[in-house]
Each structure stands twice: as structure tokens, then as C-alpha cells.
Design an enzyme around this catalytic site. Sequence first.
Site, short mmCIF file in Angstrom:
data_model
loop_
_atom_site.label_atom_id
_atom_site.label_comp_id
_atom_site.label_asym_id
_atom_site.label_seq_id
_atom_site.Cartn_x
_atom_site.Cartn_y
_atom_site.Cartn_z
N ASP A 287 6.18 4.77 -1.53
CA ASP A 287 7.54 5.32 -1.38
C ASP A 287 8.61 4.63 -2.22
OD1 ASP A 287 8.05 2.91 0.07
OD2 ASP A 287 7.54 3.87 1.96
N GLN B 184 0.85 -1.20 0.00
CA GLN B 184 0.00 0.00 0.00
C GLN B 184 0.88 1.24 0.00
OE1 GLN B 184 -3.40 -0.74 3.09
NE2 GLN B 184 -1.66 -2.01 3.64
N HIS C 54 -1.61 1.36 -4.29
CA HIS C 54 -2.00 2.76 -4.07
C HIS C 54 -1.14 3.74 -4.87
CE1 HIS C 54 -4.14 1.67 -0.02
NE2 HIS C 54 -4.82 1.30 -1.08
N GLY D 260 3.16 -4.11 9.03
CA GLY D 260 2.96 -2.69 9.28
C GLY D 260 1.75 -2.07 8.63
#
Length: 284
Positions: free
Chosen positions: A119, A116, A136, A219
Site C-alpha cells: 500500500d 509485506q 511483495h 501486524g
Amino acid sequence: MASKFTISEDLASLIHSSAKILAAAGKVAAFTGAGMSAESGIGTFRGQGGLWKGIVGPVALTVFGTPVGWRLMPVVSWKAYLSHFYDPMKPALPNPGHRALATLAEAGVPVKIVTQNVDGLHQRAGSDPSGVYEVHGTVLKYKCNHNGHRYEFPVDQAADPQVMPDLPRSPPVCSVPGCGYYIRPDCVLFTENLPGGTWARAEDAMTELGPGDVLLVVGTSSTVQPAASLPVAAAAKGAHVFEFNLEETSFGSLPNHAFFQGPAGQILPALVEEALRIRGEGRS
Ligand code: NAD
């Protein structure tokens, strides 16, 4: 630099028993969220110390986090995006958790990664880009607000270490003749649909798992849909779900679930190291 986390006896025992399963798994996949990159210095949205606990973050997010914000206030959106999201993220480097997933693949255990995160740190850690599904989107790609013309900004190849590209401080405008609309990140904003092809590959990566296979869930607060439905699909197929988080989430009720509580950047490498040691012993 994250403080050293002490692995308790119970956790060490869980790592050992789970490493045996991981070492024997036919297929391995990972489903990662903002907590995966927390130890790279990128804030999460939710959870302990989440970015959106105060007032400024949520207000800024309603501007640069929605297509309406970008359409009505492209200049404000670009500036809020830089100051609240991109600039703090720009210096981040992959952490040992990202590298652990790449190490598994280098050792002959390919890992399909559904992330998701926007970065790009999985790819920079060495994971094969063709096996990283960014459901995403990514802050490394851009598109114009109206016609979807594509843009990328160059990374400074001379910089050591290479971080994310410098972005223009003034909102960039599409240079395609006759267009001229403002440019925005190619990320999935609130209320937008997920990219169809990437989503289909992400679903396949989950539903192709079966009994004896392992899904590493790292996470994520498990609140953002439809992404959070993916681990549920893998569990329904009989895969083991190994979850790494500081806090318990709703994934705790999944069958074949094991919970590794603590910083993923320290626990995931320990699990991978142990699994590769066991695989190595099995071969000798
Ligand atoms: P989230 O912010 O909702 O939840 C983060 C989760 O990570 C929490 O459950 C928290 O307890 C856990 N966490 C925090 N530090 C951790 C650590 N060191 N080790 C293990 N777990 C840790 O994140 P989400 O579920 O991914 O959903 C948020 C959305 O925001 C996603 O779409 C994501 O793409 C986006 N986002 C992305 C980034 C990024 O690209 N790095 C950063 C912030 C938000």
C-alpha cells in the site's frame, strides 16, 4: 476512526522496560504486515475481521491473486482487483503506527522497514523510501502481463489529502508498439517468486541485527513464506523481537520475544515516544 485502546498496567510496564532496550539499540528494523495498515482502514487477509473469511473474497483472490488468473481472464482480474482490493485501499492514509516508525528515524534512529504490504503507506508516513523493502511489491506500480513493460499512474497533486492514484475503470493495455498486452499490478501473486534484489536487501536488514538490536514485528500472521522466515533469522542473530498484534502468532516461540497485544497504531507510538524520551534524558 479506531476506538481508544486502554493500555493496562502490565502493558505499560512492558512498554517501559522495552523502551529502554529500544533507546539503547544500535540498529532497529521493522517487519510489517497487513495489520500495520488495518487502522488506516485497509482490511487484512487473516486474523480478526480478516477479508477472506467469507466466500466472495477467496474466490476473487483466485482470479486477481494469481498469474494464471491475469493471463486467462485479464478483464475479470482487473475488475475484481479494483472492486475487492484497490478501491477499498485507495482512500487510506498512514496511521500513527506508520508515523511512529518515521518519527524514530527523524529522531536519529534509522529504521530499515521490510514490509509485506503493497500500500505504500510507510513511505507516505515519511519513512525514507530507500530503506523500505516491499518484498511483495506495490499497488503503486504496474507492468504489462507479458513483456513486463512498466507503468505508473499519476497521483492527483491537487487533492487534499493526496490519496492513491485513480486507475482506469477499463483494463489498461500496454502502449509499447507491438506489445498490446494487458497491464497488472506489480505485486507478487500467489505462486510467483519474490523480487530478487529487494529480497536480498530485506535479508540483509534482518541478518545484520545482533544482540542488543531490535526488530519490531507489526501486524503479520507469520504464515506467508518466505517472508515469515525473516524475523526467525533476526532472532537467530540474537536481536530482540518486539511483536505487535491483536493475536498471538508462531513468532511467540522466538528467543528474546516480547508481545505487545493490541492495536499497533496505538501501542507502537507509545513505545516510540517512551524510547525517545529515555534517549533524550540520556543526552541531557
Ligand atoms: P495477514 O492478513 O495474514 O494477517 C494480519 C495480521 O495482522 C493478523 O495476525 C492480525 O491479528 C493482525 N492485526 C490486525 N489488525 C491489527 C492491528 N490493528 N494491530 C496489530 N495487528 C493487527 O497479513 P500478512 O501476514 O501481512 O500476510 C498477508 C499478505 O497479504 C501479505 O503478503 C500482505 O502483503 C498482503 N496484504 C497486504 C495488505 C496491505 O498492503 N495493506 C492488505 C491485505 C493483505
